[in-house]
Design a protein around this motif. Sequence first.
Motif, short mmCIF file in Angstrom:
data_model
loop_
_atom_site.label_atom_id
_atom_site.label_comp_id
_atom_site.label_asym_id
_atom_site.label_seq_id
_atom_site.Cartn_x
_atom_site.Cartn_y
_atom_site.Cartn_z
N UNK A 134 -19.22 28.76 23.46
CA UNK A 134 -17.88 28.21 23.42
C UNK A 134 -16.99 28.81 24.50
N UNK A 135 -15.95 28.06 24.87
CA UNK A 135 -15.03 28.51 25.91
C UNK A 135 -14.15 29.64 25.45
N UNK A 136 -13.56 30.34 26.42
CA UNK A 136 -12.72 31.49 26.09
C UNK A 136 -11.42 31.08 25.41
N UNK A 137 -11.05 29.80 25.51
CA UNK A 137 -9.84 29.31 24.84
C UNK A 137 -10.09 28.98 23.38
N UNK A 138 -11.36 29.03 22.96
CA UNK A 138 -11.70 28.59 21.62
C UNK A 138 -12.30 27.20 21.70
N UNK A 139 -12.51 26.55 20.56
CA UNK A 139 -13.15 25.24 20.56
C UNK A 139 -12.88 24.50 19.27
N UNK A 140 -13.10 23.18 19.33
CA UNK A 140 -13.07 22.35 18.14
C UNK A 140 -14.49 21.82 17.94
N UNK A 141 -15.04 22.02 16.76
CA UNK A 141 -16.41 21.62 16.44
C UNK A 141 -16.37 20.53 15.38
N UNK A 142 -17.12 19.46 15.62
CA UNK A 142 -17.10 18.31 14.72
C UNK A 142 -18.51 17.96 14.28
N UNK A 143 -18.72 17.88 12.98
CA UNK A 143 -19.99 17.40 12.43
C UNK A 143 -19.74 16.00 11.86
N UNK A 144 -20.39 14.98 12.44
CA UNK A 144 -20.22 13.63 11.91
C UNK A 144 -21.37 13.31 10.95
N UNK A 145 -21.20 12.26 10.17
CA UNK A 145 -22.15 11.90 9.12
C UNK A 145 -22.32 13.06 8.15
N UNK A 146 -21.21 13.71 7.85
CA UNK A 146 -21.23 14.88 6.98
C UNK A 146 -20.95 14.45 5.54
N UNK A 147 -21.97 14.04 4.83
CA UNK A 147 -21.76 13.63 3.44
C UNK A 147 -21.54 14.85 2.55
#
Length: 215
Positions: A134-147
Amino acid sequence: MKLVWSPERASKAYIDTVKSCELHQISSVAELISAMAAGWNGNLIVETWSRGGVITTSIGLAVASHHTGGRHICIVPDEESRSEYIEAMEKAGMSSEVIVGEAEEAMRGLIGIDFLVVDCRLNDFSRILRVAKLGHRGAVLVCKNANSKTVSNFRWRSVLDGGSRLVRSVFLPVGKGLDIAHVATSGGSSGSVKSESRWIKHIDPQSGEEYVIRR
């Protein structure tokens, strides 16, 4: 530095994704993810995709990268997936960088990811998250199809290394489910600095339900 939210970029990306996905009946996930990627000013936007997968998310991320001036990279497992992906994107008038190979291995070669989308239907999705640099600024992580079953067996803190920390996470019943986390680097201040809260409002065009996400 840290990830800084831009509501103007988010709004523009959302609208452009609506226009780009107008021929697709199911695009609500794409619109929401596009707005988030643009709003968080994603410089390195990465996703995983395989044959038969929904292309609208990729369209949305390509739109977001256009607004941020960043890179959109899609990791596909084989040449057949690559051909199908490129053809589908070209039909939508879009293009992205494509990497062919096992997602976990390909992820090891990408440094500074600040927006990542993975598919929970992949058996190794948690390992993909775990090896992401991940970048030094932080990150947004997304899991799709997450039942609900996937979410109950998954914990964000279990995939974060010692250099990252979970700021907040949320599950949204949009599409087939989105599990989203905002991650900060341990040395950063994005989780401790108090600022004015901002909200993303999203209305599912099929159900008419309204979702509000707090930044």
